[in-house]
Motif scaffolding. Structure first.
Motif, PDB file in Angstrom:
ATOM      1  N   GLY A 294      49.717  14.802 -17.609  1.00 24.26           N
ATOM      2  CA  GLY A 294      50.861  15.670 -17.801  1.00 24.26           C
ATOM      3  C   GLY A 294      50.802  16.523 -19.045  1.00 24.26           C
ATOM      4  O   GLY A 294      49.778  17.131 -19.368  1.00 24.26           O
ATOM      5  N   ASP A 295      51.920  16.528 -19.790  1.00 24.95           N
ATOM      6  CA  ASP A 295      52.073  17.455 -20.909  1.00 24.95           C
ATOM      7  C   ASP A 295      51.250  17.074 -22.131  1.00 24.95           C
ATOM      8  O   ASP A 295      50.803  17.951 -22.876  1.00 24.95           O
TER       9      ASP A 295
ATOM     10  N   SER B 151      51.105  10.876 -16.292  1.00 23.84           N
ATOM     11  CA  SER B 151      51.560  11.883 -15.330  1.00 23.84           C
ATOM     12  C   SER B 151      53.065  11.894 -15.152  1.00 23.84           C
ATOM     13  O   SER B 151      53.606  12.794 -14.500  1.00 23.84           O
TER      14      SER B 151
ATOM     15  N   LYS C  75      51.074  14.120  -9.588  1.00 19.46           N
ATOM     16  CA  LYS C  75      52.424  14.640  -9.372  1.00 19.46           C
ATOM     17  C   LYS C  75      52.769  14.632  -7.888  1.00 19.46           C
ATOM     18  O   LYS C  75      53.875  14.227  -7.488  1.00 19.46           O
TER      19      LYS C  75
ATOM     20  N   ARG D 131      42.751  21.865 -15.899  1.00 23.41           N
ATOM     21  CA  ARG D 131      43.209  20.664 -15.189  1.00 23.41           C
ATOM     22  C   ARG D 131      42.149  20.236 -14.185  1.00 23.41           C
ATOM     23  O   ARG D 131      41.617  21.052 -13.439  1.00 23.41           O
TER      24      ARG D 131
ATOM     25  N   THR E 272      59.890  11.268 -19.729  1.00 25.07           N
ATOM     26  CA  THR E 272      59.179  11.411 -21.006  1.00 25.07           C
ATOM     27  C   THR E 272      59.166  10.135 -21.836  1.00 25.07           C
ATOM     28  O   THR E 272      58.664  10.138 -22.961  1.00 25.07           O
TER      29      THR E 272
ATOM     30  N   ASP F 292      55.577  12.579 -17.055  1.00 27.25           N
ATOM     31  CA  ASP F 292      56.381  13.695 -17.565  1.00 27.25           C
ATOM     32  C   ASP F 292      56.303  14.915 -16.644  1.00 27.25           C
ATOM     33  O   ASP F 292      57.080  15.865 -16.795  1.00 27.25           O
ATOM     34  N   LEU F 293      55.393  14.897 -15.679  1.00 28.03           N
ATOM     35  CA  LEU F 293      55.340  15.983 -14.700  1.00 28.03           C
ATOM     36  C   LEU F 293      56.567  15.980 -13.795  1.00 28.03           C
ATOM     37  O   LEU F 293      56.883  16.999 -13.171  1.00 28.03           O
TER      38      LEU F 293
END
Length: 620
Positions: A185-186, A104, A84, A201, A111, A106-107
Motif C-alpha cells: 500500500g502507501d 496492503s 486490494k 508497483r 491505517t 491501507d489500500l
C-alpha cells in the motif's frame, strides 16, 4: 418417509453461509459423524506460507477437526492490485476469507497497521517477537471494524529487504533517481519517494526488467529466481516485517457459532510461536540458497543506516498525522525496540569451513586420473571408457573460463574436450555454467564437492577425486586476494598529478577541512564477495570517511579487474561511471600492489595504483 436418523444426516451435510460443510468420523471421541465446516481462504501463491499453515493447523487442532481452512490457490495471481482486489472480493463475499500482507490494508482505508510498517523501525526478529508476544498486532486489527472485514489472525513475517539489480543499495544516494519495485500500500510508495526513488508497483513473480531495485523478502527472491538476475541484497537494511493477516467477511464471521469464533481467536495466539520460528527460518535458509546463486550481501555502515533513517523521517510524519492513535503507537514501538536493544538483523553467507576456498579461484592447469568404473555407475550414461581401465583428465582454469580435456583408456589416446564453460565464484562456492559446487584449495590440490545443477557424469568427473595442479602451471602473482579492507594514503602532491587535464577534477574536489590542513587524502576500499566500495577522508585514518566509489571486481590469474564503478561523491550522484579497468597485481604478506594495464583515466590511475594498499582487516 423421513425418519429421525435421516433428519440428523441431512443436518450433518447442510451447507452454511460460512463455507461448505461435510461429515467425517467424530475425531473428538464420539462414535457418530461430526459436522466439518470448511472456510475457503483465498491466497495469491501456489502454497500458503508456513505461518498461515501453522494457523490453519491450530484451527484444526483446537476444533478437533470440525473447523478447517481450505486454501484457494493463485487467487488474483498476475494482477498488480492483487491484494486490494482480493480484499474487495472478501468484502463483497465473492470468497469467505483470504490472507494478505498487512502492508496492503491501507489500500482500503485501514491505517492502524502503518506503525508496524514504519521503515527501518521493526528491523529484527527479536523486536518483532516482542511486539507479537505483547499482542500489539491484535490491537491494530481492530482498525478493520467498519470495513466489512474481521481479522481473525495476525501473523509475523520475514524481513523485507532491498534487492539491487546491478549495484548494492546501502545509503540514500544509492536510491536517488532509481526505479524501486514495490508491493503493498502507501508505506512502500512513501518510502521510495522519501529516498528520492521512483517506484513501480509489482505483481507476484514478475521479472525485474527495467528496475534498479526491488523491496522483497529473501525467500521470494530465491523462489522467483531473482538471484539469477540481480546480485546484491543489502544485508542489514530491513525495511519492515512482511506480517500477514487472515481476514473473513464480517457476515461470514457472524454466521459462525460462538465456539467456532473462539477457536479462531485461540488459534491466533497459539500459532504465534511456530509462526515466529517459521519467519526466522525462512530468512536464514533462503540467504544460504541465494549465496549459492552468487548473490552478495553487502552491509550498510552505522553512518549509512543513520542516513537512511533520517531520509525516511517524512514517512513517520505522514503516519503520525494520518490516524489519531498512530503517533502514540509509533512511540510505543520505538520504546519497545529500545528496550529489546537489538540491532538490525544481518544476513550473511555461511562462513566457509577451515581450508575452504577464499579469494580468487586458483588458476592453472590441473590433472586427475579416474577409474572408468566410476563413470559406468551413472544410469543412462554416457558410459565412456572400457570398464576396469582408467582415463586421464586435465583441467585448465584461466581468464574466467574452464576446459576439461580427456584421454580415454590410455595416456597416449587422442585428447578430447570433455567440458568447457565460464566460471564465477563467491567465497567457498564456484559456479561453472549451470554447475554449482563448493571448492577448496590447499596450494596443490583443488577439491570440489556438493555439486548441483549437472548430470551424474558431471558430478563424477568434477568431484570424485582432487585435481592436482601442475607445478609449472601457477601464474606469477596469481595469489589469492583476500576479501577485507585495504588502506593507502595520497599526498597533497599526488592530488595535483592530474591538474589541467580535461575532466579530471575528482582528486581536488573541496571537502570540509580546515584551510591550513595539508590535504593529505586517506583512502580505503573494501572487497566483499565481488563488491568493492572505496571511502575517502581528508582528516585522518580514523575519521569518518565518505564513500567515493562503489562497483564490482573480479580476480583471475594475476589480473585484478574493476567494473561498473560509480562515483557517489559528485553531483548528481552516480553520473560518473568508470570501468572496466584492468591491472596486474601482486599480493605479498599484507601488501596489494596494482599495476594498470591499458588505458586508465589519470585520476583512476592515481587513486587505485599510485601507492600499494595494505590489508588492515581481513574478512571473517
Amino acid at each position: 418417509m423421513v425418519t429421525r436418523s435421516s433428519w440428523a444426516l441431512l443436518a450433518a451435510v447442510a451447507v452454511v453461509a460460512a463455507g461448505c460443510t461435510t461429515t467425517e468420523p467424530d475425531r473428538a471421541g464420539g462414535r457418530g459423524l461430526q459436522k466439518v465446516t470448511m472456510l475457503e481462504i483465498a491466497q495469491p501463491d501456489q502454497a500458503a506460507p508456513a505461518q498461515v499453515q501453522a494457523y490453519a493447523a491450530e484451527v484444526n487442532t483446537q476444533s478437533h477437526g470440525s473447523l478447517r481452512l481450505h486454501f484457494n490457490d493463485a487467487w488474483r495471481q498476475g494482477e498488480i492490485g492483487f491484494e486490494k482486489n482480493t480484499l474487495e472480493d472478501v468484502t463483497r463475499r465473492r470468497v469467505p476469507g483470504a490472507w494478505v500482507g498487512v502492508r496492503s490494508l491501507d489500500l482500503i482505508g485501514v491505517t492502524s497497521f502503518q506503525p508496524l510498517l514504519a521503515p527501518l523501525l521493526v528491523d529484527s526478529h527479536d523486536v518483532q517477537d516482542r511486539i507479537f508476544s505483547e499482542g500489539i498486532p491484535l490491537e491494530m486489527a481492530r482498525g478493520l471494524e467498519g470495513h466489512g472485514l474481521v481479522s481473525v489472525a495476525v501473523l509475523p513475517g520475514p524481513m523485507r529487504k532491498v534487492l539491487g539489480v546491478r549495484r548494492p543499495f546501502r545509503e540514500p544516494v544509492d536510491f536517488w533517481g532509481a526505479d524501486l519495485g514495490v508491493q503493498g500500500g502507501d508505506i512502500p510508495e512513501a518510502t521510495a519517494k522519501a529516498l528520492g526513488a521512483t517506484f513501480t508497483r509489482m505483481t507476484s513473480g514478475v521479472t525485474l526488467a527495467g528496475l534498479d531495485a526491488y523491496e522483497q523478502q529473501v525467500d521470494s527472491i530465491f523462489g522467483r529466481f531473482y538471484g539469477l538476475e540481480a546480485k546484491y541484497v543489502t544485508a542489514n537494511v530491513n525495511l519492515w516485517p512482511a506480517a500477514m493477516t487472515v481476514v473473513l467477511n464480517e457476515a461470514v464471521y457472524r454466521e459462525l457459532t460462538d465456539a467456532q469464533r473462539e477457536v479462531l481467536r485461540t488459534a491466533a495466539t497459539t500459532a504465534i510461536p511456530e509462526a515466529l520460528d517459521a519467519a526466522r527460518t525462512e530468512d536464514v535458509s533462503a540467504v544460504a540458497k541465494l549465496c549459492g546463486q552468487g548473490v552478495a550481501f553487502p552491509a550498510s555502515s552505522d553512518l549509512q543506516l543513520a542516513a537512511l533513517r533520517k531520509a525516511v523521517q517524512p514517512v513517520y510524519d505522514e503516519i503520525a498525522a494520518g490516524d489519531p492513535g498512530s503517533a502514540g503507537m509509533l512511540d510505543r514501538l520505538a520504546n519497545l525496540k529500545a528496550d529489546v536493544a537489538a540491532g538490525p538483523d544481518l544476513s550473511a553467507c555461511p562462513t566457509p569451513a577451515a581450508g575452504s576456498g577464499r579469494g580468487s579461484f586458483p588458476e592453472g592447469t590441473y590433472e586427475m586420473v579416474l577409474d572408468n568404473d566410476a563413470r559406468w555407475q551413472c544410469p543412462g550414461g554416457p558410459r565412456q571408457g572400457t570398464p576396469g581401465r582408467r582415463s586421464w583428465f586435465s583441467l585448465e582454469v584461466g581468464g574466467g573460463q574452464v576446459t576439461i580435456r580427456q584421454r580415454v583408456d590410455s595416456q597416449t589416446a587422442p585428447k578430447e574436450v570433455a567440458y568447457n564453460g565460464v566460471y564465477s565464484r563467491l567465497h567457498d562456492h564456484v559456479r561453472i555454467n549451470s554447475l554449482d559446487a563448493k571448492w577448496s584449495f590447499d596450494g596443490t590440490e583443488l577439491r570440489l564437492s556438493d555439486m548441483t545443477g549437472g548430470s551424474c557424469g558431471d558430478t563424477v568427473i568434477w568431484t570424485t577425486k582432487p585435481w592436482v595442479r601442475r607445478a609449472d602451471s601457477a601464474q606469477p602473482g596469481a595469489s589469492v586476494v583476500p576479501d577485507g579492507t585495504y588502506e593507502t594514503v595520497l599526498s597533497p602532491g599526488d592530488r595535483h598529478l592530474c591538474d589541467g587535464q580535461l575532466g579530471e577534477y575528482l582528486l581536488n574536489r573541496e571537502l570540509f577541512v580546515p584551510e591550513d590542513h595539508p590535504r593529505t587524502w586517506y583512502l580505503n576500499f573494501t572487497l566483499d564477495g565481488g563488491v568493492v566500495t572505496e571511502h575517502e577522508s581528508e582528516v585522518s585514518r580514523t575519521a569518518i570517511a565518505r564513500m567515493g566509489w562503489v562497483g564490482s571486481y573480479r580476480v583471475h590469474g594475476n589480473t585484478f579487474e574493476l567494473t561498473d564503478l560509480r562515483s557517489t561523491a559528485n553531483y548528481p550522484a552516480g553520473t560518473d561511471r568508470r570501468g572496466p579497468m584492468t591491472a596486474t597485481f601482486t599480493f605479498v604478506g599484507k601488501t596489494l600492489t596494482l599495476k594498470p594495464v591499458g588505458s586508465w583515466r589519470c585520476e583512476s590511475r592515481v587513486l587505485w595504483t599510485r601507492h600499494p594498499w595494505t590489508l588492515v582487516k581481513r574478512a571473517p
